[in-house]
Design a protein around this motif. Structure first.
Motif, PDB file in Angstrom:
ATOM      1  N   UNK B 163     -11.830 105.180 -14.068  1.00 20.14           N
ATOM      2  CA  UNK B 163     -13.118 104.979 -14.779  1.00 20.14           C
ATOM      3  C   UNK B 163     -12.657 105.085 -16.230  1.00 20.14           C
ATOM      4  N   UNK B 164     -12.858 103.920 -17.116  1.00 21.36           N
ATOM      5  CA  UNK B 164     -12.356 103.753 -18.443  1.00 21.36           C
ATOM      6  C   UNK B 164     -13.692 103.545 -19.338  1.00 21.36           C
ATOM      7  N   UNK B 165     -13.445 103.941 -20.621  1.00 25.09           N
ATOM      8  CA  UNK B 165     -14.302 103.812 -21.679  1.00 25.09           C
ATOM      9  C   UNK B 165     -13.892 103.125 -22.948  1.00 25.09           C
ATOM     10  N   UNK B 166     -14.412 102.258 -23.438  1.00 19.83           N
ATOM     11  CA  UNK B 166     -13.902 101.752 -24.718  1.00 19.83           C
ATOM     12  C   UNK B 166     -14.241 102.304 -25.948  1.00 19.83           C
ATOM     13  N   UNK B 212     -12.073  91.853 -13.549  1.00 17.14           N
ATOM     14  CA  UNK B 212     -11.306  93.324 -13.396  1.00 17.14           C
ATOM     15  C   UNK B 212     -12.147  94.471 -13.283  1.00 17.14           C
ATOM     16  N   UNK B 213     -13.462  94.537 -13.839  1.00 18.27           N
ATOM     17  CA  UNK B 213     -14.286  95.705 -13.643  1.00 18.27           C
ATOM     18  C   UNK B 213     -15.109  95.597 -12.177  1.00 18.27           C
ATOM     19  N   UNK B 214     -15.058  96.644 -11.596  1.00 20.66           N
ATOM     20  CA  UNK B 214     -15.851  96.833 -10.387  1.00 20.66           C
ATOM     21  C   UNK B 214     -17.531  97.099 -10.601  1.00 20.66           C
ATOM     22  N   UNK B 275     -18.533 101.867 -20.712  1.00 18.21           N
ATOM     23  CA  UNK B 275     -18.016 102.732 -19.559  1.00 18.21           C
ATOM     24  C   UNK B 275     -17.899 101.669 -18.139  1.00 18.21           C
ATOM     25  N   UNK B 276     -16.637 101.678 -17.568  1.00 22.42           N
ATOM     26  CA  UNK B 276     -16.421 100.702 -16.474  1.00 22.42           C
ATOM     27  C   UNK B 276     -15.393 101.063 -15.621  1.00 22.42           C
ATOM     28  N   UNK B 277     -15.425 100.648 -14.376  1.00 28.24           N
ATOM     29  CA  UNK B 277     -14.285 101.194 -13.344  1.00 28.24           C
ATOM     30  C   UNK B 277     -13.470  99.908 -12.943  1.00 28.24           C
ATOM     31  N   UNK B 278     -12.548 100.404 -12.621  1.00 21.31           N
ATOM     32  CA  UNK B 278     -11.583  99.119 -12.151  1.00 21.31           C
ATOM     33  C   UNK B 278     -10.740  99.743 -10.859  1.00 21.31           C
TER      34      UNK B 278
END
Lengths: 330, 330
Positions: B163-166, B212-214, B275-278
């Motif tokens: 889990x990522x956030x910018x 890239x992002x799921x 917020x995104x997942x990879x």
């Protein structure tokens, strides 16, 4: 959170309970669960978008039945799509609910949307709901498709073109008067016409696909005002004959009692008929179309060189143009 | 017309003076003179549509500068397009103006729209303006394109995904506190972040085009709530580490004085980051993307099998999940 208030309790529940079901027919709505809707536009089609906002107490009486508010919200937008010749596909709903509005109202409103969207073969594709301390404020944004380059515009009329209207003119105004208790005859019919106008979608499609109309608009602000928009966009004047306006039986009855109302019918809003122009020689084709659609189409005047305004002539040919060019609000 | 009132005087003038110029860059707006807009969708592109309503006193302080209201209205919608990976194209505006609102306010609001739409290379394509006895109520509907089938959705995350956030998380909440006089440090920066969030459009485009992002969502309701939407749509749980949340210098300063605020930053709304997942092994590619975009992208946790909710863990690994999952309104 210091000082923060939570989202209106039940907002997500309201969406899940009442609005997500309205989006079931539209895969692109992503179940109203994503950040946006994703719609595939068919090849060769242009996208047509229109949006209208209705405020309770301004655009409809605050005590209008929720089902009727739902129908009117959809139909005023569909009428704009009809005026472009577009095929409706989906709509978005933005609702600002007064905190005093009960869940029952919202349930009935959603039921009204469900019935009307089924009737017009469209579905909810997205939207937003918020709380407001003000009056109920509803926005619908309708999307449709049009065969590329075939859309009906207001600016294509030519001098000498015939001016036509669909259906009957003036029922919107008389419906408003009936809703206010200012008119006692044919109340149910007239209030029904006010609350549930009939967007002339099939007419718009045929005019666009057959290339019959040179210009078109829907009659929302009033015939004189909306034909006036065609005049401005086309750089022409228009003359229409007051005694050629197509009237419903209910309007004829009302005029028997109050003949002075006749000119007002040409400026009353909320008719949601189409006003359109065609080449003069297209009259037989328009009459054939009226038969095909089982919808009266009446030639009421002509476009002409001159200042971009509408002159209304009475039976003697004298100028009977009402001073006010249209009205929109209660 | 008996009992009828005319349309708000100057409504058409307002449109001609302030809003038609905003539509000059968009041929499909037809000069705001027709019944609807007509837009050509590029071949191979899907249409992405999102809409948000802001009510004065609810979604922004009633005394917010008109230019900032304009920027926020556009940007919250553009943030939704960013979360889908879409390229913005045009927007529609529905404004319900309180009768007390002066023309100067509207002029400044339109100037704010002009500046912001130029910045984001979009144009006004249509809308509706009405009068309201209630608070200023603004709806924007933004349209964009996405390469067919490449849109980022909330439902695609897989167990084990990172889990990522910018950018930084929590500035929206702190900006709200600063606007209310509840926080004295870094007021200008924080209120600026609240009023003029930065939609992460380039990030969304790259995540979508590079595959890239799921899954992705924008942080509007609060990180925990919005990641919670990803959890629900993906049928997974998520764990995030409170001490990994990327904080601005202003947020660090605020936490020095009030360390108890830290968990609240994870639930505060209005950050408008993504917020995104990879896939876990995509970390080097995400880091390279962060460098390319000159935008911090921070890994804050993992998706996992389990109930569809977000657990926030403190530095010791203990559950520090705030009770409230997000808030939206003032």
């Amino acid at each position: 959170v210091a000082g923060g208030t939570t989202a209106r309790p039940g907002e997500f529940d309201l969406i899940a309970r009442y609005f997500a079901p309205l989006a079931r027919g539209e895969a692109g709505a992503l179940g109203l669960m994503d950040d946006a809707a994703v719609l595939a536009v068919p090849p060769g089609r242009g996208l047509v978008v229109t949006t209208d906002t209705l405020v309770a107490g301004i655009h409809f009486p605050a005590d209008t039945a929720p089902e009727d508010v739902a129908a009117k919200l959809l139909r005023v937008n569909l009428s704009d799509l009809a005026a472009m010749g577009a095929e409706p596909r989906a709509y978005f709903l933005n609702a600002a609910w007064p905190t005093s509005l009960g869940e029952d109202w919202i349930a009935r409103f959603a039921r009204g949307l469900a019935e009307d969207q089924a009737h017009f073969a469209i579905a909810l594709a997205g939207g937003d709901t918020v709380a407001t301390p003000g009056p109920l404020t509803l926005t619908a944004t309708a999307l449709g498709w049009i065969e590329q380059g075939r859309e009906l515009r207001r600016g294509g009329a030519r001098a000498g073109d015939a001016v036509w209207v669909s259906g009957c003119i003036g029922d919107g105004l008389l419906g408003l008067m009936a809703a206010r208790g200012e008119l006692a005859t044919d109340r149910d019919y007239l209030i029904g016409r006010l609350n549930r106008p009939t967007p002339r979608l099939a007419l718009g499609r045929m005019l666009a696909l057959e290339g019959l109309a040179t210009a078109a608009a829907d009659v929302s602000d009033g015939l004189v005002a909306d034909l006036g928009h065609v005049c401005e966009a086309s750089g022409l004047g228009a003359e229409i004959a007051l005694d050629r306006l197509p009237l419903s039986d209910a309007a004829r009855t009302a005029l028997e009692h109050r003949p002075a109302l006749r000119a007002a019918l040409a400026t009353g809003g909320d008719d949601y008929e189409l006003v359109f122009t065609t080449a003069a020689e297209a009259a037989p084709a328009v009459r054939a179309l009226a038969e095909d659609l089982d919808l009266p189409l009446t030639e009421i005047g002509r476009m002409a060189e001159g200042p971009a305004r509408v002159r209304v002539l009475d039976a003697s040919g004298a100028d009977a143009t009402p001073e006010r060019g249209g009205f929109r609000h209660f």
